[in-house]
Design a protein around this motif. Structure first.
Motif, PDB file in Angstrom:
ATOM      1  N   LEU A   1      41.254  37.989  45.851  1.00  0.00           N
ATOM      2  CA  LEU A   1      42.249  38.052  46.935  1.00  0.00           C
ATOM      3  C   LEU A   1      43.001  39.578  46.899  1.00  0.00           C
ATOM      4  O   LEU A   1      43.144  40.101  48.073  1.00  0.00           O
ATOM      5  N   VAL A   2      43.354  40.034  45.716  1.00  0.00           N
ATOM      6  CA  VAL A   2      43.757  41.162  45.653  1.00  0.00           C
ATOM      7  C   VAL A   2      42.879  42.368  46.097  1.00  0.00           C
ATOM      8  O   VAL A   2      43.454  43.056  46.766  1.00  0.00           O
ATOM      9  N   ALA A   3      41.611  42.449  45.849  1.00  0.00           N
ATOM     10  CA  ALA A   3      40.583  43.174  46.161  1.00  0.00           C
ATOM     11  C   ALA A   3      40.629  43.342  47.753  1.00  0.00           C
ATOM     12  O   ALA A   3      40.348  44.372  48.625  1.00  0.00           O
ATOM     13  N   ALA A   4      40.660  42.154  48.443  1.00  0.00           N
ATOM     14  CA  ALA A   4      40.236  41.934  49.661  1.00  0.00           C
ATOM     15  C   ALA A   4      41.771  42.588  50.485  1.00  0.00           C
ATOM     16  O   ALA A   4      41.577  43.319  51.716  1.00  0.00           O
TER      17      ALA A   4
ATOM     18  N   GLY B   1      46.711  45.834  36.323  1.00  0.00           N
ATOM     19  CA  GLY B   1      45.900  44.886  36.549  1.00  0.00           C
ATOM     20  C   GLY B   1      44.611  44.946  36.223  1.00  0.00           C
ATOM     21  O   GLY B   1      43.817  44.092  35.597  1.00  0.00           O
ATOM     22  N   MET B   2      43.931  46.347  36.630  1.00  0.00           N
ATOM     23  CA  MET B   2      42.482  46.571  36.354  1.00  0.00           C
ATOM     24  C   MET B   2      42.308  46.593  34.649  1.00  0.00           C
ATOM     25  O   MET B   2      41.338  46.169  34.209  1.00  0.00           O
ATOM     26  N   ARG B   3      43.384  47.027  34.120  1.00  0.00           N
ATOM     27  CA  ARG B   3      43.510  46.990  32.637  1.00  0.00           C
ATOM     28  C   ARG B   3      43.309  45.507  32.149  1.00  0.00           C
ATOM     29  O   ARG B   3      42.711  45.177  30.636  1.00  0.00           O
ATOM     30  N   SER B   4      44.088  44.551  32.460  1.00  0.00           N
ATOM     31  CA  SER B   4      44.223  43.189  32.022  1.00  0.00           C
ATOM     32  C   SER B   4      43.266  42.238  32.533  1.00  0.00           C
ATOM     33  O   SER B   4      43.043  41.280  32.039  1.00  0.00           O
ATOM     34  N   ASP B   5      42.393  42.422  33.766  1.00  0.00           N
ATOM     35  CA  ASP B   5      41.704  41.549  34.439  1.00  0.00           C
ATOM     36  C   ASP B   5      40.342  42.261  34.697  1.00  0.00           C
ATOM     37  O   ASP B   5      40.310  42.849  35.586  1.00  0.00           O
ATOM     38  N   PRO B   6      39.171  41.897  33.816  1.00  0.00           N
ATOM     39  CA  PRO B   6      38.059  42.544  34.227  1.00  0.00           C
ATOM     40  C   PRO B   6      37.507  42.143  35.411  1.00  0.00           C
ATOM     41  O   PRO B   6      36.790  42.995  36.038  1.00  0.00           O
ATOM     42  N   ASP B   7      37.716  40.966  36.003  1.00  0.00           N
ATOM     43  CA  ASP B   7      37.286  40.732  37.588  1.00  0.00           C
ATOM     44  C   ASP B   7      38.063  41.668  38.478  1.00  0.00           C
ATOM     45  O   ASP B   7      37.288  42.054  39.385  1.00  0.00           O
TER      46      ASP B   7
ATOM     47  N   ARG C   1      36.648  48.670  41.225  1.00  0.00           N
ATOM     48  CA  ARG C   1      35.490  49.803  41.089  1.00  0.00           C
ATOM     49  C   ARG C   1      34.415  49.788  42.009  1.00  0.00           C
ATOM     50  O   ARG C   1      34.028  50.783  42.622  1.00  0.00           O
ATOM     51  N   ARG C   2      33.950  48.503  42.600  1.00  0.00           N
ATOM     52  CA  ARG C   2      33.023  48.363  43.761  1.00  0.00           C
ATOM     53  C   ARG C   2      33.804  49.034  44.836  1.00  0.00           C
ATOM     54  O   ARG C   2      32.944  49.858  45.637  1.00  0.00           O
TER      55      ARG C   2
END
Length: 196
Positions: free
Chosen positions: A65-68, A115-121, A127-128
Motif C-alpha cells: 500500500l505504501v509503495a503504491a 520504514g525501510m529499515r524496519s520492514d524488509p517488504d 528499491r524496486r
C-alpha cells in the motif's frame, strides 16, 4: 430458443477510481503524521472513508500500500536532454531531480527511510521503484552521449551520488539545492569521476 448462452451476472463491481485515490492520499497523509510503524490498514481505511476489505482487495499488506502511494506521487518524467552536450544534459537531469526531492515532505522521506529499515517488504518495494526510476532518469543523459569517453558504470555513479548529495543538502544541511549547488555537483564531483 437458439442463440448465444447467457453469460450470467457480472462478478463484482468495477473498481472506483475515486476510492483508489482516497486510499493512496490517506496513506501518504498518515505516513507523514504517524510514521510507517504506527500506520495501519485500519487507520488508512478510516481516513479514506472505506472499509478494510476495500484496501485488502487492492493491496496485500501495508508495504504494498505504501509503495503504491509513493509510486503514484513520484510519477514524474525527467526532462528531455540534448545528446550533444553531456554537461548540459547532466545539469538538466540533476536540476530536475533536485526539484523533485525538494518537493517531497521531509516527514515523508523520514518515514520511508525508517520504514525501510524496519520492514524488509517495504525495503524491497521501495528499491524496486528506485531502481526503475534510476534507469529512466539516467537513460537519456548517458544513452545519448556516444562521443564521450566515460568510466564504466557512469550512470550508476550518477544514480548513487547525485540523489544522496541533494538529500544531504536539503535535509541535513538545511540549504537549498539551487542551480549553483547543482552546478557544483556536476562540475566538481560528477564529471571528474565519470570522464576518463
Amino acid at each position: 430458443m437458439t442463440g448465444s448462452p447467457d453469460p450470467g451476472p457480472a462478478r463484482g463491481r468495477p473498481r472506483d477510481a475515486a476510492r483508489d485515490l482516497a486510499i493512496l492520499d490517506a496513506t501518504l497523509k498518515l505516513l507523514v503524521e504517524v510514521g510507517y510503524d504506527q500506520l495501519s490498514i485500519e487507520s488508512v481505511a478510516t481516513e479514506a472513508g472505506v472499509g478494510k476489505p476495500t484496501i485488502y482487495r487492492r493491496y496485500p499488506g501495508k508495504a504494498a500500500l505504501v509503495a503504491a502511494a509513493v509510486d503514484r506521487r513520484a510519477a514524474s518524467v525527467p526532462p528531455a536532454t540534448s545528446n550533444s552536450d553531456l554537461r548540459h544534459a547532466l545539469l538538466q537531469t540533476a536540476g530536475w531531480l533536485a526539484q523533485q526531492i525538494a518537493e517531497q515532505e521531509i516527514g515523508l522521506l523520514g518515514a520511508l527511510f525508517t520504514g525501510m529499515r524496519s520492514d524488509p517488504d517495504l525495503a524491497t518495494e521501495m528499491r524496486r521503484i528506485l531502481r526503475r526510476d534510476e534507469a529512466v532518469m539516467t537513460e537519456q543523459p548517458f544513452g545519448d552521449a556516444p562521443n564521450e569517453h566515460l568510466t564504466p558504470g557512469a550512470a550508476e555513479l550518477f544514480a548513487e551520488i547525485v540523489p544522496a548529495l541533494i538529500v544531504h543538502r536539503l535535509v541535513v544541511a538545511g540549504e537549498p539545492a539551487d542551480h549553483s549547488f547543482v552546478e557544483h555537483i556536476v562540475d566538481d564531483i560528477l564529471l571528474p569521476l565519470i570522464r576518463r
